[in-house]
Design an enzyme around this catalytic site. Sequence first.
Site: not given
Ligand code: FMN
Lengths: 253, 253, 319, 319
Positions: C193, C22, C72, C266, C130, C46
């Site tokens: 995160t 997401s 946000g 990412t 979040c 989200g």
């Molecule tokens: C720019 C950005 C926006 C994100 N938006 C959401 C979100 O809207 N809802 C959510 O549950 N996680 C969100 N995440 C978290 C990611 O889904 C994921 O859990 C987190 O980035 C860790 O995985 P990664 O290291 O592969 O990015 C976001 C992450 C990033 C970097």
Amino acid sequence: MFLLSAPITAKREVARGMVVVSIQAPEIAATVRAGQFVNLGLPGSFLRRPFSVYRVDGERIEVVLKAVGVGTTQLLAMRPGDLVSCLGPLGRGFDLGPGPGSVVLVSGGLGVAPMPLAAGEARALGMRVTWVHGARASEDLCSETEGDAVIWATDDGSRGFAGTAVAAAPDGDLILACGPNRMLAAAAERWPDAQVAVETYMGCGTGVCLGCAVPLVRGGYDRACKEGPVYRAADVDWAALPAHLPYAVTATA
Amino acid sequence: MFLLSAPITAKREVARGMVVVSIQAPEIAATVRAGQFVNLGLPGSFLRRPFSVYRVDGERIEVVLKAVGVGTTQLLAMRPGDLVSCLGPLGRGFDLGPGPGSVVLVSGGLGVAPMPLAAGEARALGMRVTWVHGARASEDLCSETEGDAVIWATDDGSRGFAGTAVAAAPDGDLILACGPNRMLAAAAERWPDAQVAVETYMGCGTGVCLGCAVPLVRGGYDRACKEGPVYRAADVDWAALPAHLPYAVTATA
Amino acid sequence: MTVDMGLTVGGVELRGPVLAASGTFGYGTEVPLLERRALGGMVSKGIFLQPRAGTPPPRIVETPSGMLNAIGLQGPGADALIRDYAPQWASWDFPVLVNINGESVSEYGELAARLDGVPGVAGFEINISCPNVEQGGLYFGNDPRAAAAVTDEVRKRTRLPVWVKLTPMVTDIAVIARAVESAGADALCAVNTFVGMSIDLHAYRPRLSFRTGGLSGPAIRPLALHLAHQAARAVGIPVIGVGGVMRAEDALEFLVAGCAAVQVGTATFVNPCAIAEIHDGIAAHLESRRLGSLADLPRYLPRDEPVTGLSQPNTSTGP
Amino acid sequence: MTVDMGLTVGGVELRGPVLAASGTFGYGTEVPLLERRALGGMVSKGIFLQPRAGTPPPRIVETPSGMLNAIGLQGPGADALIRDYAPQWASWDFPVLVNINGESVSEYGELAARLDGVPGVAGFEINISCPNVEQGGLYFGNDPRAAAAVTDEVRKRTRLPVWVKLTPMVTDIAVIARAVESAGADALCAVNTFVGMSIDLHAYRPRLSFRTGGLSGPAIRPLALHLAHQAARAVGIPVIGVGGVMRAEDALEFLVAGCAAVQVGTATFVNPCAIAEIHDGIAAHLESRRLGSLADLPRYLPRDEPVTGLSQPNTSTGP
Ligand SMILES: Cc1cc2nc3c(=O)[nH]c(=O)nc-3n(C[C@H](O)[C@H](O)[C@H](O)COP(=O)(O)O)c2cc1C
Ligand SMILES: Cc1cc2nc3c(=O)[nH]c(=O)nc-3n(C[C@H](O)[C@H](O)[C@H](O)COP(=O)(O)OP(=O)(O)OC[C@H]3O[C@@H](n4cnc5c(N)ncnc54)[C@H](O)[C@@H]3O)c2cc1C
Ligand SMILES: Cc1cc2nc3c(=O)[nH]c(=O)nc-3n(C[C@H](O)[C@H](O)[C@H](O)COP(=O)(O)OP(=O)(O)OC[C@H]3O[C@@H](n4cnc5c(N)ncnc54)[C@H](O)[C@@H]3O)c2cc1C
Ligand SMILES: Cc1cc2nc3c(=O)[nH]c(=O)nc-3n(C[C@H](O)[C@H](O)[C@H](O)COP(=O)(O)O)c2cc1C
Ligand code: FES
Ligand code: FES
């Protein structure tokens, strides 16, 4: 111990995929002893990577390696003139004693790394040097040799003795061995007093992190980078030393 | 949008510290429009770095940059033959309309980047092109120009108009501007209908992360990498757009 | 030998074990490069019931092997999602889950009810983690009662599969994992995160306008892997691993550590083809080890070895 | 203009704001390269009352921009420390704090009492945050009562300054910070390593023999910075920032975020001269901004801005 930003000066292949890299590192070249190592900082991997010093040529040191992961691949991709951060000399090298007498240098694969320096020091002490070097097949044997007699060994019998370097080697007053930890365990069976150079993961290379633990028969651990990497073969608890280090995580991705 | 592992083919300096890098990227060269950008993956920085396409030369694209941080320093240290990961073309470029008429290209510093392509497209539409380029001092002016008339501006008055490019520029049917966001805010005051190319931090460059938010006068944000980087000057809420992006953290250390 | 990569996780039939995370794949309409065949499924950005503007820039900052973000939860709200995106999803051959958010338990429930039965919506991922909104999100993620209450409410308002996305910002993830399992979650996603900060040395204040942001990328992988493993040891429902997956090897680490599938976030920013390469790399690994399907991959989920690195003694033994 | 870099933190007179972190500088006798003038002070490797062998290899593994370690607090015990190291420390011109560990509250106290008054020991850093021992360590670090009990016990058994090293593995670091402040800590160190894991895809099990390890290095810097900042907003005693400091800029981020000093750990492995370079870089920054001393550095410790990225509402407002 010196920390130098050192230029690579040359590269040459000495076996299939096995390359010698020369590095301009005057302070280290002037002080390194056989069996000691340098810890190289490479762009793109986080921690340094330890390499035995292979030879010294004036103000240059040489290391020998194959590409087995990120750091080694990077080092081999570097070109003359590129800079590598060079920390050393590190660790305690071989102790050749007072000489003369005979020394047998037993190496498997990249375990050849500390042997040219050892041969040089032994010769300077008036020792008779027997060079025993083994590898999987004849193309994997390091083409550069030293010493008064040379014995080859290959797993597939394609050159010299068909079997391991340990099995191919004669006895001598002093045995120095380097290679995969499994080979060193075999050397320890045959020659409890052999001096062997072991491999471990290393964090710092300077004795402060305790990451390079070598399990000892008398119990406890000491540091491959400080008390080692050279040990009396019978002192190491070979069963507790990882024989095969698992592939490390890459730092760049 | 194409993702290419593209070799660098040449570099040339066009002002003090300002360098043009040529990259062999046929698919991108064939499709890029003025104001669009490429997102370059460089060894040693984690995220890609966005650069406007400066010129197209056959199968090669060019970008122009100065060393301002890790990624740009790395790119400038690369040599012909080295590979860079090249994603593009990205974003929405300038819209020159049907032509002909006159267009004024107003750039400050590295804001010169999208102008040569824009000049080329304008010329193809039969437009009269005025090139206005400003910088701190005469050594900082990009030496390469295009167009029917060229106007220089320097902050210190060492060449041409003493003041900003915005102040030095004449009016025209169409104004295209690029430079520091502060300069673009000034352009917006003078020419609400100017098309300006803004700079933001970028995560992905492809519209999926929402990291490149551009605050709009009508409220809310859109994406510099998708709806932008070119905007109608009066549509951007300049007070809410960071005028000076703080120095980014380095990825390597 | 061809490897069978399909699987069903928490009630959702996936085409493969690699999903888009997401917030890192938009609504699935933005990235033309990706080879869709490799996408096991995706979780959309989200969303709240109502449209949200998100935080002012700067929203992201690069960090060593990662990035901080504070978007946000910018989004168009439920109505626009139903109008603009769901119809497209309905025609795709991989499932799309919607990442749902709320400022109160009832708001989560209302959003789920609103989207329930909408063609194209294959399930929900409840975001109780979040870090980038002033209200809600994280607050629900670190209190087992609140986490269970949200899960329970959503569970009651929909027949679709319900996944719950956990926050790493807790003393013991097993406690939260078990709480949401008991409340009816079909699967867990671990993790969102980690909260981080970065300071601008010119202005002497945070680089991000929201001040803090969520850290993602390979920097967090060892931590995410540990948390996903702990969650997998704590519950009986499937765990989907998330955090720092860049390459097939990374995904395989999560699978071996007990995850049923992985999400990739990412990595897509750095390499828009990451998901396809990871999918293919997993298949190649299975083939090279002569494993016929994902189910044959050896897992490290020992019932006899002690759990190390725990925050609290005796709370995280397996079910 | 010369910049004044000396300062007193939590009862310890430091020569500068950059200390060597516990476990990354041995007993201060190993690294000949470092220019000692730049060392503000050092914390020795964590020690128990009795000698400890530590964990079997492999003990470390590299990760993106960091490393996992599970040393298991190998150490010679109090007697050997007093015999072999303290006499050397007594002759040095920078302070050495001892990082103390125990499996029970009383063991921490006994160790402190044993070392109290030994020449060369300038103070204690209580380690209630080591993730790499089966007993003790982390367990004391995430329960405010246990953390306070250890602090209180050590406080009673020594007149030397007592610092407490916090674990990041908690839902709300402010709660622990306030608990140990109330129990008499002179300063806090934030933070120790984060628990992580890495899987060997040949053996299909953890790479580390201890299975989990502590993540350190720049990967964790944004997280450590946020936690140190939260701790600094929660307490009145000084906070020493630890985690991923590689360069002067990183150290300055911690100082601006409200830390009184910083510790440098993993950076020393990569660059044995890191501490000296960081010290000099801080001085150069102050000079370039025409700041006469560390005290003049602007801090970001707003009392009016909301704290974002918190785990629990309303628990982390300033004192
Ligand atoms: C720019 C950005 C926006 C994100 N938006 C959401 C979100 O809207 N809802 C959510 O549950 N996680 C969100 N995440 C978290 C990611 O889904 C994921 O859990 C987190 O980035 C860790 O995985 P990664 O290291 O592969 O990015 C976001 C992450 C990033 C970097
Ligand atoms: C004292 C000492 C001397 C050495 N001398 C030489 C030498 O002269 N020539 C040579 O080729 N190699 C030598 N090695 C091994 C060499 O350090 C590793 O092969 C190298 O670190 C691998 O780095 P990489 O980034 O390419 O591999 P990674 O991607 O990190 O891992 C690939 C492989 O290398 C092994 N490895 C990773 N890190 C280490 C480490 N710190 N120590 C040992 N193995 C590791 C892994 O188990 C894995 O199999 C020596 C090791 C030690 C401890
Ligand atoms: C659409 C677009 C087109 C651009 N075109 C050009 C161009 O043609 N030539 C050129 O030189 N620069 C251009 N930039 C700016 C360029 O992307 C940044 O200067 C570059 O990313 C800095 O990378 P770095 O690693 O060297 O710097 P860092 O070490 O990351 O930071 C150094 C400086 O660069 C700024 N910066 C860092 N990341 C970004 C980012 N993602 N976007 C903008 N600024 C950033 C920081 O504020 C800081 O001042 C463009 C930016 C955008 C958004
Ligand atoms: C190899 C190693 C050993 C450590 N040993 C200890 C220890 O004995 N006691 C302790 O409190 N922290 C110990 N730490 C944690 C560090 O002191 C520090 O808190 C952590 O590494 C984060 O800082 P860094 O990123 O600068 O390394 C150790 C860290 C490493 C990497
Ligand atoms: S490698 Fe750090 S002590 Fe040996
Ligand atoms: S940079 Fe990711 S949406 Fe624009």
